[in-house]
Design a protein around this motif. Structure first.
Motif, PDB file in Angstrom:
ATOM      1  N   SER A 285       0.836  -1.191   0.000  1.00 24.61           N
ATOM      2  CA  SER A 285       0.000   0.000   0.000  1.00 24.61           C
ATOM      3  C   SER A 285       0.873   1.244   0.000  1.00 24.61           C
ATOM      4  O   SER A 285       2.086   1.175   0.265  1.00 24.61           O
ATOM      5  CB  SER A 285      -0.914   0.011   1.231  1.00 24.61           C
ATOM      6  N   THR A 286       0.250   2.371  -0.267  1.00 21.97           N
ATOM      7  CA  THR A 286       0.983   3.632  -0.245  1.00 21.97           C
ATOM      8  C   THR A 286       1.487   3.960   1.152  1.00 21.97           C
ATOM      9  O   THR A 286       2.501   4.648   1.313  1.00 21.97           O
ATOM     10  CB  THR A 286       0.093   4.773  -0.761  1.00 21.97           C
ATOM     11  N   GLU A 287       0.810   3.461   2.170  1.00 18.46           N
ATOM     12  CA  GLU A 287       1.211   3.751   3.548  1.00 18.46           C
ATOM     13  C   GLU A 287       2.575   3.162   3.868  1.00 18.46           C
ATOM     14  O   GLU A 287       3.334   3.719   4.669  1.00 18.46           O
ATOM     15  CB  GLU A 287       0.159   3.210   4.518  1.00 18.46           C
ATOM     16  N   MET A 288       2.894   2.023   3.278  1.00 17.67           N
ATOM     17  CA  MET A 288       4.169   1.370   3.562  1.00 17.67           C
ATOM     18  C   MET A 288       5.158   1.498   2.409  1.00 17.67           C
ATOM     19  O   MET A 288       6.274   0.979   2.487  1.00 17.67           O
ATOM     20  CB  MET A 288       3.940  -0.113   3.866  1.00 17.67           C
ATOM     21  N   ARG A 289       4.751   2.184   1.315  1.00 17.99           N
ATOM     22  CA  ARG A 289       5.600   2.227   0.122  1.00 17.99           C
ATOM     23  C   ARG A 289       7.006   2.703   0.445  1.00 17.99           C
ATOM     24  O   ARG A 289       7.990   2.068   0.077  1.00 17.99           O
ATOM     25  CB  ARG A 289       4.975   3.135  -0.930  1.00 17.99           C
ATOM     26  N   ARG A 290       7.123   3.837   1.114  1.00 12.10           N
ATOM     27  CA  ARG A 290       8.436   4.363   1.476  1.00 12.10           C
ATOM     28  C   ARG A 290       8.724   3.971   2.920  1.00 12.10           C
ATOM     29  O   ARG A 290       8.085   4.465   3.843  1.00 12.10           O
ATOM     30  CB  ARG A 290       8.479   5.872   1.271  1.00 12.10           C
ATOM     31  N   PHE A 291       9.655   3.051   3.080  1.00 17.95           N
ATOM     32  CA  PHE A 291       9.949   2.528   4.405  1.00 17.95           C
ATOM     33  C   PHE A 291      11.420   2.742   4.741  1.00 17.95           C
ATOM     34  O   PHE A 291      12.242   3.034   3.861  1.00 17.95           O
ATOM     35  CB  PHE A 291       9.562   1.052   4.520  1.00 17.95           C
ATOM     36  N   THR A 292      11.735   2.579   5.998  1.00 14.89           N
ATOM     37  CA  THR A 292      13.108   2.760   6.461  1.00 14.89           C
ATOM     38  C   THR A 292      13.637   1.465   7.057  1.00 14.89           C
ATOM     39  O   THR A 292      12.882   0.620   7.539  1.00 14.89           O
ATOM     40  CB  THR A 292      13.202   3.873   7.527  1.00 14.89           C
ATOM     41  N   VAL A 293      14.939   1.347   7.028  1.00 18.45           N
ATOM     42  CA  VAL A 293      15.641   0.216   7.642  1.00 18.45           C
ATOM     43  C   VAL A 293      16.641   0.779   8.637  1.00 18.45           C
ATOM     44  O   VAL A 293      17.487   1.613   8.281  1.00 18.45           O
ATOM     45  CB  VAL A 293      16.363  -0.640   6.582  1.00 18.45           C
ATOM     46  N   GLU A 294      16.524   0.363   9.885  1.00 17.75           N
ATOM     47  CA  GLU A 294      17.491   0.751  10.910  1.00 17.75           C
ATOM     48  C   GLU A 294      18.662  -0.216  10.821  1.00 17.75           C
ATOM     49  O   GLU A 294      18.624  -1.328  11.349  1.00 17.75           O
ATOM     50  CB  GLU A 294      16.839   0.727  12.287  1.00 17.75           C
ATOM     51  N   ALA A 295      19.696   0.230  10.117  1.00 18.35           N
ATOM     52  CA  ALA A 295      20.804  -0.666   9.805  1.00 18.35           C
ATOM     53  C   ALA A 295      21.834  -0.736  10.923  1.00 18.35           C
ATOM     54  O   ALA A 295      22.510  -1.759  11.089  1.00 18.35           O
ATOM     55  CB  ALA A 295      21.485  -0.214   8.508  1.00 18.35           C
ATOM     56  N   ALA A 296      21.977   0.346  11.679  1.00 14.90           N
ATOM     57  CA  ALA A 296      22.957   0.411  12.757  1.00 14.90           C
ATOM     58  C   ALA A 296      22.674   1.689  13.540  1.00 14.90           C
ATOM     59  O   ALA A 296      21.889   2.537  13.103  1.00 14.90           O
ATOM     60  CB  ALA A 296      24.385   0.424  12.200  1.00 14.90           C
ATOM     61  N   PRO A 297      23.271   1.856  14.709  1.00 16.87           N
ATOM     62  CA  PRO A 297      23.066   3.107  15.442  1.00 16.87           C
ATOM     63  C   PRO A 297      23.423   4.320  14.583  1.00 16.87           C
ATOM     64  O   PRO A 297      24.531   4.428  14.060  1.00 16.87           O
ATOM     65  CB  PRO A 297      24.019   2.966  16.640  1.00 16.87           C
ATOM     66  N   GLY A 298      22.463   5.211  14.391  1.00 15.79           N
ATOM     67  CA  GLY A 298      22.691   6.407  13.591  1.00 15.79           C
ATOM     68  C   GLY A 298      22.648   6.184  12.097  1.00 15.79           C
ATOM     69  O   GLY A 298      22.905   7.110  11.323  1.00 15.79           O
ATOM     70  N   ALA A 299      22.326   4.973  11.658  1.00 19.60           N
ATOM     71  CA  ALA A 299      22.278   4.664  10.223  1.00 19.60           C
ATOM     72  C   ALA A 299      20.882   4.185   9.846  1.00 19.60           C
ATOM     73  O   ALA A 299      20.521   3.032  10.112  1.00 19.60           O
ATOM     74  CB  ALA A 299      23.314   3.602   9.866  1.00 19.60           C
TER      75      ALA A 299
END
Length: 800
Positions: A285-299
């Motif tokens: 859905s458009t609500e989740m289309r642009r998502f983020t990944v917490e790859a590391a502290p501060g990243a």
């Protein structure tokens, strides 16, 4: 009276068939089939007549491809008996299975070629399969698909199937076409092609497409958005020819994973999940289309589901062949450079109620009350069905260079020797972030859910309720060198024998990051990111070298001018891949001894081929035997199952065509097989996963002349796929299904054509994949990947 009528009907049928042989004598398609030359798996650069070849090969012309209306490159394989393609993921990321060749995903036993050169020398890597690197357009003349046969010797040595796309070349008479297409999902597509002579002895073509569509499953953003440009340049030489080709593709393609369904009767019956149309719905859905990944502290990394499993790549190649005295020299090279990222959703656990999810969260993290809300802070009902799906991001940059040189000479009377060398250099730079589980409603275009506990624990934040569970950084390099020799002996006017051997070496090097687990925000109450996989900064170097021998021997016997029988045996190898090396880690080589097996396959074939004005028949028996196959399966919790096994199978493939009337054709293709695992007590005797025992495709076509150079052609395809098992243990049952496709083509002379195609017109609910991240089956709510629902396309083309 009934007997008399039967006699009259039979008499009329016999008379019609007798007249057909004369009436159809000038049909262009029959003449083309009789003269059809194939170049895939053939030692000679000039090819061999399909009817005389001593192996199983299927061909499809440009018109046959358009009539089949494939959803993707992988979907072309529905035209090929002995192959089964799960193309319901969209343009990319298909699973393609070859008769009796056991594979769980992707297409490890299918190589995709352009002009006889592999696009990438390895058919499959994790999150890459060969058909994802190729897009169909009007620059394609035909496709040839070779199964088994001499392919273990030539080119990249694929023992399974080789799909070779042949591009159009410019000729003395200029020709071009413009095609516009619309259809389901607000499809808008433009195809262009032009080719002709540009100077004395020089010919060229240019072509390509641009397309944008929301697809059958509308996520609220374009499923496919992009285009392609192709060009060829041909120089005709004295006793030879040199061709150059260039292709640039920039295409974004949404990837469709499983959707919620209801399974009953231990999986024998599948029905729609309440509130979810399995034929047109998608969780994206458009609500989740642009998502983020917490790859590391501060990243924090940002991704777009609209990028899906796309292709941004360039291909450059050359094919040259020339006869010098009694020697024929040919050389093919191909350079591939591209990004094939996977930014996609992968479903995890089966659906459950919101209250059940909350209860599990409280049991795990403590507290007495769990509060679930949507992103707008409105509450989620306790009986709302929810599920978890990972938003995965895999960035993969592939490069390769391949070159094959052949020298061919008649060294003795009726004996033609071919000497060859093959070289491939290839690499893959990977950055993975698997996991990132998100909690969402089990409805089309799902809504994300937040969950907080009264003890301060945040279970799900903006839907995210799980960390990245696997995040390797890796750089791989591979090199293959091979020498091969083959000899063809024309015993007499009817009998031809051939044989060949190949010696190949592979060397792999890898640098893979060491991983640790950590909390990206140093807050123990935000449990959704407390156990994140991330690189430590240290790296592990891995290396492996292998060598293998392959062979083939076969022959054909002409029963008549256009009828023959053949038999063949071969033995091939598949090498360890980058992913096998990574997963084995330090166990890839211990005390200079390889622990990872190198699979070996033996094949035996016997077949009959004939073609005529009334009928054509290609019938083939096959036997396959595997040993030493390593298999991996990534589960929903990030763990990886490993197994080693073998298999054996027997079956029959058929391609039949009947032309009882000049403008009527009836075709039937398909295969029956009995393929089972062996060598592993956990799976021995089980049916090879995902491969149906029986599948067939019946395609009638009738052309109606309308006078004044006008004609209407009506055609269809009735396809049946028998039951299968989604897993090696034969726990997840996939029921049989039958689909109906229809089409119509109106032509006005040789210049104007209007085509209407409809797929799955009966809205058949069939499954191509179960939940590949679980090992259980049974009844109740499940996640699985079904067929696309009813769709249509309408195109208008002008040729000049």
């Amino acid at each position: 009276m009934k007997t008399q009528r039967k006699f009259q009907c039979s008499s009329l049928s016999i008379a019609a068939l007798a007249l057909a042989s004369e009436a159809g004598a000038t049909e262009p398609q029959v003449e083309q089939e009789l003269a059809q030359v194939v170049v895939t798996g053939v030692a000679s650069a000039h090819g061999a007549r399909k009817l005389d070849s001593a192996f199983s090969i299927s061909t499809a012309s440009e018109e046959q491809l358009k009539q089949a209306a494939p959803f993707s490159t992988a979907d072309v394989m529905k035209l090929v008996p002995g192959a089964f393609a799960e193309s319901t993921g969209g343009q990319s990321g298909a699973n393609i299975h070859v008769r009796g060749f056991p594979s769980g995903s992707d297409s490890p036993f299918v190589s995709v070629q352009m002009q006889g050169s592999p696009l990438y020398p390895v058919p499959t890597l994790a999150f890459f399969e060969g058909s994802s690197a190729f897009r169909l357009d009007d620059s394609i003349e035909r496709v040839e698909v070779l199964r088994g046969g001499p392919s273990t010797i030539f080119s990249s040595g694929q023992p399974g199937a080789t799909m070779n796309f042949i591009l159009k070349k410019g000729g003395n008479i200029p020709e071009g076409s413009v095609r516009v297409t619309t259809g389901t999902g607000a499809l808008r597509r433009l195809d262009l092609f032009y080719g002709g002579k540009i100077a004395d002895g020089w010919y060229a073509t240019i072509g390509g497409f641009y397309r944008k569509t929301y697809g059958v499953r509308d996520a609220g953003f374009p499923a496919d958005d992009g285009g392609q440009f192709s060009a060829t340049l041909t120089r005709r030489l004295e006793q030879g020819e040199a061709s150059f080709y260039l292709r640039r593709t920039d295409d974004k393609n949404a990837f469709y994973t499983g959707v919620p369904l209801i399974s009953s009767n231990a999986g024998r019956n599948i029905s729609a999940f309440p509130g979810f149309d399995p034929l047109t719905g998608t969780l994206m859905s458009t609500e989740m289309r642009r998502f983020t990944v917490e790859a590391a502290p501060g990243a924090t990394l940002h991704y777009d589901l609209g990028d899906g499993r796309g292709l941004q790549a360039s291909v450059l190649g050359m094919d040259i062949a020339k006869t010098l005295g009694g020697w024929t020299v040919s050389n093919k090279f191909n350079h591939f450079n591209g990004d094939l990222d996977t930014i996609a959703m992968f479903t995890g656990n089966n659906p459950q109620t919101m209250s059940a999810y909350n209860a599990a969260a409280l049991a795990t993290h403590g507290g007495t009350v769990a509060t679930a809300s949507y992103l707008d802070d409105s509450p989620v009902a306790a009986d709302q069905q929810v599920l978890q799906a990972g938003l995965w991001a895999v960035q993969k940059k592939l490069k390769s260079f391949t070159d094959e040189l052949r020298i061919r000479n008649e060294w003795a009377k009726d004996h033609t020797l071919t000497l060859g060398a093959y070289f491939a250099d290839f690499s893959s730079d990977d950055m993975w972030h698997l996991g990132s589980s998100h909690l969402m409603t089990a409805v089309p275009n799902a809504r994300l859910i937040n969950v907080k506990l009264d003890n301060g624990v945040i279970v799900a934040n903006k839907g995210k309720d799980g960390s990245v569970f696997y995040a390797p950084l890796a750089a791989y390099d591979g090199r293959r060198t091979a020498l091969f020799i083959a000899n063809e002996w024309k015993v007499n006017a009817r009998t031809t024998l051939d044989g060949g051997v190949r010696r190949e070496r592979q060397k792999l090097d890898a640098t893979i990051s060491a991983l640790r687990r950590g909390d990206t925000d140093n807050n123990p109450l935000t449990v959704y990111n407390n156990n994140t996989s991330m690189p430590t900064g240290a790296n592990t170097a891995l290396r492996r070298s292998d060598a293998a021998n392959s062979f083939t021997i076969g022959g054909s016997y002409k029963l008549a001018k256009d009828a023959s029988v053949f038999a063949r045996a071969n033995m091939g190898r598949t090498f360890v891949s980058f992913d096998d090396l990574r997963n084995a880690g330090s166990q890839a080589r211990v005390d200079d001894r390889n622990v990872l097996p190198m699979p070996r396959v033996r094949q035996y074939e016997a077949g009959f081929k004939t073609a005529g004005h009334l009928a054509s028949a290609y019938i083939n028996y096959f036997h396959t035997a595997f040993q030493g196959i390593a298999f991996q399966q990534i589960l929903a919790n990030g763990s990886i199952l490993h197994s080693v096994f073998g298999s054996r199978g027997d079956g029959v493939e058929v391609e039949l065509a009947l032309r009882p009337l000049r403008d009527l054709s009836l075709a039937l293709s398909g295969n029956w097989q009995d393929s089972k695992y062996k060598d592993n007590p956990a799976t021995a005797g089980k049916q090879v996963q995902r491969q149906p025992k029986l599948q067939y495709r019946f395609t009638p076509a009738y052309r109606i002349p309308l006078g004044a150079q006008q004609a209407l052609k009506l055609y269809g395809a009735y396809t049946h796929v028998s039951q299968r098992w989604a897993d090696q243990a034969n726990v997840q049952y996939l029921p049989a299904y039958t689909t109906l496709d229809l089409g119509a083509l109106y032509t006005f002379g040789d210049q104007v054509e209007v085509r209407l195609s409809a797929s799955n017109v009966t809205n058949e609910l069939g499954l191509t994949e179960g939940n590949s991240r679980l090992t259980t089956g049974g009844s109740g709510p499940i996640n699985a990947r079904p067929l696309f629902g009813r769709s249509w396309e309408l195109s208008l083309a002008y040729r000049f």
